[in-house]
Each structure stands twice: as structure tokens, then as C-alpha cells.
Design an enzyme around this catalytic site. Structure first.
Site, PDB file in Angstrom:
ATOM      1  N   TYR A 183       0.794  -1.280  -0.105  1.00 54.65           N
ATOM      2  CA  TYR A 183       0.042   0.100   0.149  1.00 54.65           C
ATOM      3  C   TYR A 183       0.873   1.262  -0.027  1.00 54.65           C
ATOM      4  O   TYR A 183       1.894   1.350   0.007  1.00 54.65           O
ATOM      5  CB  TYR A 183      -0.914   0.027   1.071  1.00 54.65           C
ATOM      6  CG  TYR A 183      -1.837  -1.289   0.844  1.00 54.65           C
ATOM      7  CD1 TYR A 183      -2.746  -1.364  -0.155  1.00 54.65           C
ATOM      8  CD2 TYR A 183      -2.005  -2.175   2.062  1.00 54.65           C
ATOM      9  CE1 TYR A 183      -3.529  -2.374  -0.346  1.00 54.65           C
ATOM     10  CE2 TYR A 183      -2.821  -3.293   1.993  1.00 54.65           C
ATOM     11  CZ  TYR A 183      -3.629  -3.405   0.863  1.00 54.65           C
ATOM     12  OH  TYR A 183      -4.590  -4.352   0.545  1.00 54.65           O
ATOM     13  N   GLY A 324      -4.796 -13.894  12.701  1.00 54.90           N
ATOM     14  CA  GLY A 324      -5.867 -13.308  11.768  1.00 54.90           C
ATOM     15  C   GLY A 324      -6.904 -14.367  11.445  1.00 54.90           C
ATOM     16  O   GLY A 324      -7.980 -14.621  12.063  1.00 54.90           O
ATOM     17  N   ARG A 325      -6.636 -15.432  10.490  1.00 55.90           N
ATOM     18  CA  ARG A 325      -7.528 -16.313   9.980  1.00 55.90           C
ATOM     19  C   ARG A 325      -7.845 -17.225  11.173  1.00 55.90           C
ATOM     20  O   ARG A 325      -8.941 -17.631  11.191  1.00 55.90           O
ATOM     21  CB  ARG A 325      -6.994 -16.899   8.729  1.00 55.90           C
ATOM     22  CG  ARG A 325      -7.093 -15.985   7.453  1.00 55.90           C
ATOM     23  CD  ARG A 325      -5.886 -16.452   6.455  1.00 55.90           C
ATOM     24  NE  ARG A 325      -4.670 -16.372   7.051  1.00 55.90           N
ATOM     25  CZ  ARG A 325      -3.574 -16.525   6.188  1.00 55.90           C
ATOM     26  NH1 ARG A 325      -3.698 -17.214   5.008  1.00 55.90           N
ATOM     27  NH2 ARG A 325      -2.346 -16.919   6.674  1.00 55.90           N
TER      28      ARG A 325
HETATM   29  C1  LIG Z   1      -9.818 -11.109   5.570  1.00 53.32           C
HETATM   30  C2  LIG Z   1      -8.359 -10.467   5.806  1.00 53.32           C
HETATM   31  C3  LIG Z   1      -8.295  -9.195   5.799  1.00 53.32           C
HETATM   32  C4  LIG Z   1      -7.078  -8.552   6.026  1.00 53.32           C
HETATM   33  N1  LIG Z   1      -6.876  -7.051   6.217  1.00 53.32           N
HETATM   34  C5  LIG Z   1      -5.772  -6.549   6.678  1.00 53.32           C
HETATM   35  C6  LIG Z   1      -5.648  -5.190   7.089  1.00 53.32           C
HETATM   36  O1  LIG Z   1      -6.778  -4.569   6.934  1.00 53.32           O
HETATM   37  N2  LIG Z   1      -4.488  -4.810   7.679  1.00 53.32           N
HETATM   38  C7  LIG Z   1      -3.286  -5.672   7.428  1.00 53.32           C
HETATM   39  O2  LIG Z   1      -2.425  -5.084   8.019  1.00 53.32           O
HETATM   40  N3  LIG Z   1      -3.590  -6.809   7.239  1.00 53.32           N
HETATM   41  C8  LIG Z   1      -4.622  -7.450   7.018  1.00 53.32           C
HETATM   42  N4  LIG Z   1      -4.685  -8.827   6.744  1.00 53.32           N
HETATM   43  C9  LIG Z   1      -3.680  -9.571   7.105  1.00 53.32           C
HETATM   44  C10 LIG Z   1      -3.596 -10.119   8.380  1.00 53.32           C
HETATM   45  O3  LIG Z   1      -3.725  -8.981   9.607  1.00 53.32           O
HETATM   46  C11 LIG Z   1      -2.660 -11.233   9.040  1.00 53.32           C
HETATM   47  O4  LIG Z   1      -1.241 -10.478   9.039  1.00 53.32           O
HETATM   48  C12 LIG Z   1      -2.403 -12.303   7.928  1.00 53.32           C
HETATM   49  O5  LIG Z   1      -3.724 -12.934   7.668  1.00 53.32           O
HETATM   50  C13 LIG Z   1      -1.477 -13.437   8.495  1.00 53.32           C
HETATM   51  O6  LIG Z   1      -2.005 -13.870   9.796  1.00 53.32           O
HETATM   52  P1  LIG Z   1      -2.958 -15.364  10.136  1.00 53.32           P
HETATM   53  O7  LIG Z   1      -2.008 -16.302   9.301  1.00 53.32           O
HETATM   54  O8  LIG Z   1      -3.057 -15.362  11.407  1.00 53.32           O
HETATM   55  O9  LIG Z   1      -3.976 -15.126   9.504  1.00 53.32           O
HETATM   56  C14 LIG Z   1      -5.950  -9.339   6.195  1.00 53.32           C
HETATM   57  C15 LIG Z   1      -5.886 -10.669   6.296  1.00 53.32           C
HETATM   58  C16 LIG Z   1      -6.996 -11.088   6.208  1.00 53.32           C
HETATM   59  C17 LIG Z   1      -7.379 -12.886   5.906  1.00 53.32           C
END
Ligand SMILES: Cc1cc2nc3c(=O)[nH]c(=O)nc-3n(C[C@H](O)[C@H](O)[C@H](O)COP(=O)(O)O)c2cc1C
Length: 368
Positions: A183, A324-325
């Protein structure tokens, strides 16, 4: 012995009841004016009642062109502030989590559809906009963005400042500045995108200049007692791109300006990035940035197991663990992790008899 994961963590005047953080996740579910909706009440309220130490609200655009889609949250006017204040108030009623938000600008990756609708660019005729960036370099498959003039950069800093003031009015405890995932601010940092030949491009100091100016400006208006963090893409996962040593240097500069932590994410600049995925695949970046800057770090990315999270903290690789997920799939992750580690997470009174320690007892006795 108490776990590290469920030991409180202080960031200025905010004390997280534990180190479990809900990572910011864009919902693309605002109305077309960027206002929070009932979806956000459900989405954030769901976690607020479920025991994490902190919830960081999704990327929120600092101006209309700063959204990723026309359905992303915005924070450039009072009406948007009030809609978020409602969600913040709702979360505070049901749980003790520290509440943060992520201030963002999508830059050259803006003006697309909601991801579940499709990857297509949304043109101005359908509520989209001409994307902006540091340079007129398109993200592959997207329109060539408008390269910001120095005057426009000054206006943009003012927009970040306005959003920060509105975040304070909405009642947030913490601001995280989004400098990751390809971004706008990440584009300034990355030599793969930033081809400017003024003071905002060129060497590392030049490429860091605009993101640091934004951070300095918003730190100046955010209350001194409230913490601020920055999310970086620790590496572009591409030869000649931004890397973890650059992230360490950036973190040192941010620390001097009053930053309290760094979240180590990665990638997002180049679709041909050579990313190496796996459990905890970004943890080493958090560890290196922590060691090189002395700043607290938040680890994120495929951290789904309680013991895995605990081990990262025990090893001193990070100070907080963002999910996150995994925590979307299981919003009660903090409760279950506390149980697995023999520890306690915040648990609401009305649910007390559903706690695993009481669930198998005779509830008619407990009731009397
Ligand atoms: C649906 C979705 C939306 C996300 N939106 C953002 C966001 O708004 N800002 C951001 O920094 N990361 C965003 N991410 C990344 C997550 O914050 C996180 O870093 C990423 O999913 C890896 O972590 P996890 O393996 O626990 O999901 C998003 C991820 C998902 C799945």
C-alpha cells in the site's frame, strides 16, 4: 507457572490483559460512505467478549482514495468517527481488550472490488477513483497511478493527522500506521516501486522520509499516554527489494519518533514475490527487528497453536502474538489457548457456567 501469553503487557498507559492480539482484517463491509455497519458490531463484538488482550480494527482509509474498495471503512469525517465510536463503545461494554485501529492508504492498489466479488478494478463511474502512489508505476494489471507532487504529499499528511484526531474522538486506545502489503507508505519504502528523484526517493533515507514524516505528524497529535505502532512488510521477498535489514533501520528511526512496537508482516509489493510460507513464517523478522531496534514486536502469520505462540514469546522473538484467520475461524481462541496453557483469559460473568472448569458440574446446584 503462568504462561507468557497470558501475562499482561504494557504499552504506555494501556495494559493489555494478555499478549493475544486480533490482527487487523479488512472486512470490505462499510457502507459506500465509509461508515461502520452492524457487520462491524458483530465482527469486533465477537472478539471483545472472547478474551484477547487487544483488537486492532482493520485498515481504515485516511481519505476516499485511501480505501482499497468503495466498501472499506474511512475516517475523514465526523459521521465516520461516530459510526466507529458506536463499535468501540459496544466492545468496551462486553470485554476488557485494548482497542486499536489501523490507519491506512491503499495507494496504487486501491479502487478494486470486494475480494469475494472479484479482483477487478472499479472505475470512477462505479464509485472508484484514480489511484495515487509515490511514482507512476502500476501494480501489474492495475491502472497507472497518479504520482503525488510535493504539495499533494503535504495535503496527505494533513489527512493522516485529521484521521488520528478522529480516532481519538472515537475513543480508540492505540493507532497502528499501515506501512505494509504494497500500500501507499510501503510503496515509498520499496525500491521496487519508488522511482522518485526528489528527497522522497533514492537511497534508504529518502525512501523512508515520507512514512517518517507521516508518523512524526500523527504522533504529535496522538495523546502522549496512548501507544502507537507500525506494521511493516519486513521484506518484499524479491531481489533488489525492501528487506529485513531496511526494516530494522526503519524501526530505529520510528523508535526515536515515539513508536512503541512494530508488527512484522511481509510482501504485497510484487505479484512475482518468492514468498516462503509455513507456520510462523514471519516470526524471524519480528525477532530480527526486535534485536536491531530494541522495540517491542508483534509476530503474525500462521501462528495458530497456543504452544507455538508461547514458545515465540519465551524465546524472546516477539512481545505480542497477532492472529488473523485462525482467530476468525475460532473467535474463542484466547479461551482455548488459556485452557491449553493452564492459564486464564478474561471470561464474562454471564458465561461463567460455560467455562470448562464449571461446564461439567451440576448447573442446577451452581444456580442456587
Ligand atoms: C480477510 C483478511 C483481511 C486482512 N486485512 C488486513 C488489513 O486490513 N490490514 C493488515 O495489515 N493486514 C490485513 N490482513 C492480514 C492479517 O492481518 C494477517 O497479517 C495475515 O492474515 C496473516 O496472519 P494469519 O496467518 O494469522 O491469518 C488481512 C487478512 C485477512 C485474512
Amino acid at each position: 507457572m503462568p504462561s507468557q501469553l497470558f501475562t499482561p503487557f504494557r504499552l504506555r498507559e494501556s495494559v493489555l490483559p494478555n499478549r493475544v492480539v486480533v490482527s487487523p482484517m479488512a472486512q470490505y463491509s462499510a457502507d459506500t460512505q465509509g461508515l461502520a455497519t452492524n457487520w462491524h458490531l458483530m465482527h469486533y463484538g465477537n472478539w471483545a467478549v472472547s478474551g484477547p488482550g487487544m483488537i486492532i480494527f482493520e485498515a481504515i482509509g485516511v481519505e476516499p482514495r485511501g480505501r482499497v474498495t468503495p466498501r472499506c471503512l474511512g475516517l475523514w469525517n465526523e459521521q465516520q468517527m461516530r459510526s466507529l465510536k458506536t463499535v468501540v463503545g459496544f466492545c468496551r461494554e462486553v470485554g476488557p481488550a485494548v482497542l486499536g485501529l489501523q490507519l491506512a492508504h491503499s495507494g496504487r492498489k486501491g479502487s478494486t472490488q470486494q475480494p469475494w466479488v472479484g479482483p477487478n478494478v472499479v472505475g470512477p463511474e462505479a464509485g472508484g477513483w484514480e489511484p495515487i502512489s509515490c511514482s507512476a508505476e502500476a501494480y501489474p494489471g492495475r491502472p497507472v497511478p497518479h504520482a503525488l507532487s510535493q504539495g499533494e504529499l503535504t495535503e496527505l499528511v494533513a489527512n493522516y493527522v485529521t484521521s488520528t484526531r478522529l480516532a481519538e474522538a472515537a475513543g480508540f486506545d492505540l493507532v497502528e500506521l499501515h506501512c505494509a502489503h504494497g500500500y501507499l507508505l510501503h510503496s515509498f519504502l520499496s525500491p521496487l516501486v519508488n522511482t522518485r528523484n526528489d528527497q522522497y526517493g533514492g537511497d534508504l533515507a529518502g525512501r523512508m522520509r515520507f512514512p517518517l514524516e507521516v508518523f512524526r505528524a500523527i504522533r504529535a497529535v496522538w495523546p502522549a499516554g496512548k501507544p502507537m505502532g507500525v506494521r511493516v512488510s519486513a521484506t518484499d521477498w524479491k531481489e533488489g527489494g525492501w528487506d529485513v535489514a531496511d526494516s530494522g533501520a526503519f524501526a530505529r528511526e520510528l523508535k526515536a519518533l515515539g513508536c512503541d512496537y512494530i508488527t512484522a508482516s511481509s510482501g504485497g509489493t510484487a505479484p512475482d514475490q518468492k514468498i516462503v510460507l509455513g507456520p510462523g513464517y514471519q516470526v524471524a523478522f519480528a525477532a530480527q527487528i526486535r534485536a536491531e531496534s530494541g522495540l517491542a514486536t508483534m509476530a503474525v502469520g500462521q501462528i495458530n497453536e497456543p504452544q507455538q505462540a508461547e514458545d515465540i514469546l519465551q524465546a524472546g522473538q516477539a512481545d505480542m502474538i497477532a492472529l488473523g484467520r485462525g482467530i476468525t475461524w475460532n473467535p474463542r481462541w484466547a479461551w482455548h489457548a488459556a485452557e491449553a496453557l493452564g492459564d486464564k483469559a478474561p471470561f464474562p460473568g454471564p458465561y461463567a457456567r460455560s467455562h470448562s472448569s464449571l461446564r461439567f458440574s451440576d448447573f442446577t446446584v451452581k444456580r442456587s
